[in-house]
Design an enzyme around this catalytic site. Structure first.
Site, mmCIF file in Angstrom:
data_model
loop_
_atom_site.group_PDB
_atom_site.id
_atom_site.type_symbol
_atom_site.label_atom_id
_atom_site.label_comp_id
_atom_site.label_asym_id
_atom_site.label_seq_id
_atom_site.Cartn_x
_atom_site.Cartn_y
_atom_site.Cartn_z
ATOM 1 N N TYR A 173 -49.866 31.392 38.640
ATOM 2 C CA TYR A 173 -50.760 31.417 39.800
ATOM 3 C C TYR A 173 -52.222 31.507 39.318
ATOM 4 O O TYR A 173 -52.513 32.236 38.354
ATOM 5 C CB TYR A 173 -50.366 32.610 40.683
ATOM 6 N N ARG A 207 -52.292 57.608 49.648
ATOM 7 C CA ARG A 207 -52.775 56.749 48.547
ATOM 8 C C ARG A 207 -51.935 56.910 47.289
ATOM 9 O O ARG A 207 -51.801 55.982 46.494
ATOM 10 C CB ARG A 207 -54.263 57.024 48.229
ATOM 11 N N ASP A 259 -42.684 37.103 36.790
ATOM 12 C CA ASP A 259 -43.140 36.976 38.169
ATOM 13 C C ASP A 259 -42.032 36.221 38.907
ATOM 14 O O ASP A 259 -41.832 35.025 38.692
ATOM 15 C CB ASP A 259 -44.472 36.210 38.212
ATOM 16 N N LYS A 291 -45.140 36.499 49.891
ATOM 17 C CA LYS A 291 -44.398 35.239 49.983
ATOM 18 C C LYS A 291 -42.999 35.480 50.574
ATOM 19 O O LYS A 291 -42.894 35.875 51.718
ATOM 20 C CB LYS A 291 -44.377 34.586 48.597
HETATM 21 N N1 PLP Z 1 -47.775 35.330 41.886
HETATM 22 C C1 PLP Z 1 -47.550 34.134 42.455
HETATM 23 C C2 PLP Z 1 -46.478 33.251 41.900
HETATM 24 C C3 PLP Z 1 -48.324 33.716 43.544
HETATM 25 O O1 PLP Z 1 -48.086 32.515 44.103
HETATM 26 C C4 PLP Z 1 -49.348 34.578 44.035
HETATM 27 C C5 PLP Z 1 -50.198 34.179 45.182
HETATM 28 O O2 PLP Z 1 -50.235 33.047 45.610
HETATM 29 C C6 PLP Z 1 -49.552 35.792 43.403
HETATM 30 C C7 PLP Z 1 -48.744 36.158 42.352
HETATM 31 C C8 PLP Z 1 -50.604 36.750 43.906
HETATM 32 O O3 PLP Z 1 -50.134 37.353 45.064
HETATM 33 P P1 PLP Z 1 -51.079 37.932 46.273
HETATM 34 O O4 PLP Z 1 -51.737 36.755 46.907
HETATM 35 O O5 PLP Z 1 -50.093 38.646 47.133
HETATM 36 O O6 PLP Z 1 -52.048 38.861 45.617
#
Ligand code: PLP
Length: 389
Positions: A110, A58, A182, A207
């Site tokens: 997101y 962990r 991001d 992704k």
């Molecule tokens: N950032 C972006 C641009 C995303 O598209 C997503 C999820 O769709 C996330 C963060 C969050 O990621 P996770 O679904 O792996 O928690």
């Protein structure tokens, strides 16, 4: 090869792999939760940070996780990286560790990120602000008033709006704030925010990094001294990646450049094929010369990405009919996998927003977001043409 800096594709394959006594070319999967020591002195060396080593899974002190993190750091050119059980885990640990003075979220993001920043962090007393791209001139004031972090996606979802990473990082640093990008949509193949001045890069590794729509994970990269406080939050929130998923993600990273380069090329072909299609009102793709962010994309991106958004000629119902008629593009949220996906933002990612708020964000009901996979470009174009027809 001392002094020789390796290219990304080499780092994707070799960075972080640990030497295995049996000669395995890849890091073995250590599924154990704990690791034993020959003596208390040896245990204390690891606990007190004098020696690197495995201790407790962990904590992330597990060889499979540590090997993955070394690879993740290498592919973003970072000093250090942390692997998480999801992209949201990476973001929430980062915000709790470094965002408590206040966070400005710039541009669209997101939905889960927006919910966390706009709704949940303020419940903990963390001041947050949401600015759209057109409101960027308010950013310096918010930073002067004490916000300690600027967070943004570039390109954004679903309009693929671009932000100037170097300029925003400079603005943030001038006020003593941190700049966080991001980089999920671009992937490290197409964009390296740390090299442009950002302090942190965060990824939904679910992704492009995972790339096969078969794992959920997150990654955070940055300077070691900034990463360490996040490590403590990850440890105590219990957000570490599982060793099995870490191995699966490392496996995926070995083919990252091949996948993304092919996705870039196919997305460009689709964008070019659809831009003059009579049933398509608009194609949003950073690689198209008439796209508003094209010049910035050329400056700060190495490739234009595998994501594109089209606006179908007609209304939301027309776009729904196209989405439903596609055969190779699967109707599913998410992105970055080997299989092509389509989503209609107003029915999925941005369904929770009012029509007025969607309009304010430039998201029309006729938009379809395409995540281009590894199928043949001609087959994907044929599928889009039959659905549009
Ligand atoms: N950032 C972006 C641009 C995303 O598209 C997503 C999820 O769709 C996330 C963060 C969050 O990621 P996770 O679904 O792996 O928690």
């Amino acid at each position: 090869m001392p002094g020789h800096s390796q290219e990304l594709s080499t780092r994707c394959v070799h960075a972080g792999e640990i030497a295995d006594p049996y000669g395995s070319p890849h890091t073995p999967v250590y599924t154990t939760t704990t690791f034993k020591f020959p003596s208390t002195a040896a245990l204390l060396d690891v606990v007190e940070g004098r020696k690197p080593g495995a201790l407790y899974t962990r904590y992330g002190l597990n060889p499979t996780i540590q090997a993955l993190e070394e690879k993740l750091a290498a592919i973003e050119g970072a000093e250090a990286a942390l692997a998480f059980c999801s992209g949201m885990a990476a973001e929430s640990a980062l915000f709790l560790a470094h965002g408590r003075k206040g966070i400005v979220c710039l541009g669209d993001a997101y939905g889960g990120t927006l919910e966390l920043i706009a709704g949940q962090l303020p419940e903990l007393g963390i001041p947050t602000h949401l600015l759209l791209g057109g409101e960027i001139d308010r950013l310096p004031d918010l930073l002067r008033q004490g916000a300690g972090m600027v967070f943004f996606e570039t390109p954004t979802n679903p309009a693929l709006e671009l932000f100037d990473i170097a300029a925003i990082a400079e603005l943030a640093h001038a006020q003593g704030a941190l700049a966080v990008v991001d980089n999920t949509f671009a992937s490290p193949v197409n964009q390296n925010p740390l090299a442009l001045g950002a302090d942190f890069v965060v990824h939904s590794a679910t992704k492009y990094l995972g790339g096969h729509s078969d794992l959920t994970a997150g990654a955070l990269m940055g300077k070691k001294e900034l990463i360490m406080p996040v490590w403590s939050w990850r440890k105590n929130l219990g957000q570490t990646i599982a060793p099995e998923i870490a191995a699966q993600l490392a496996r995926s990273l070995r083919s990252l450049t091949l996948r993304v380069e092919r996705q870039n090329a196919t997305a460009m072909r689709i964008a070019e094929a659809l831009r003059t299609h009579p049933k398509v009102a608009r194609v949003l793709y950073p690689g198209l010369p008439d796209f508003p962010g094209h010049d910035l994309a050329r400056r700060q991106m190495k490739g234009f990405g595998g994501m594109l958004t089209i606006e179908v000629a007609g209304d939301g119902k027309a776009a729904t009919r196209v989405a439903d008629a596609l055969k190779l593009f699967a109707l599913a949220p998410s992105l970055g996998g080997v299989e092509s996906l389509v989503t209609q933002p107003c029915t999925t990612t941005h369904h929770g927003l009012t029509p007025e708020e969607r309009a304010r964000r430039g998201i029309s009901d006729a938009m379809l977001r395409l995540s281009v996979g590894l199928e043949d470009a001609g087959d994907l174009i044929a599928d889009l043409e039959q659905a549009l027809g």
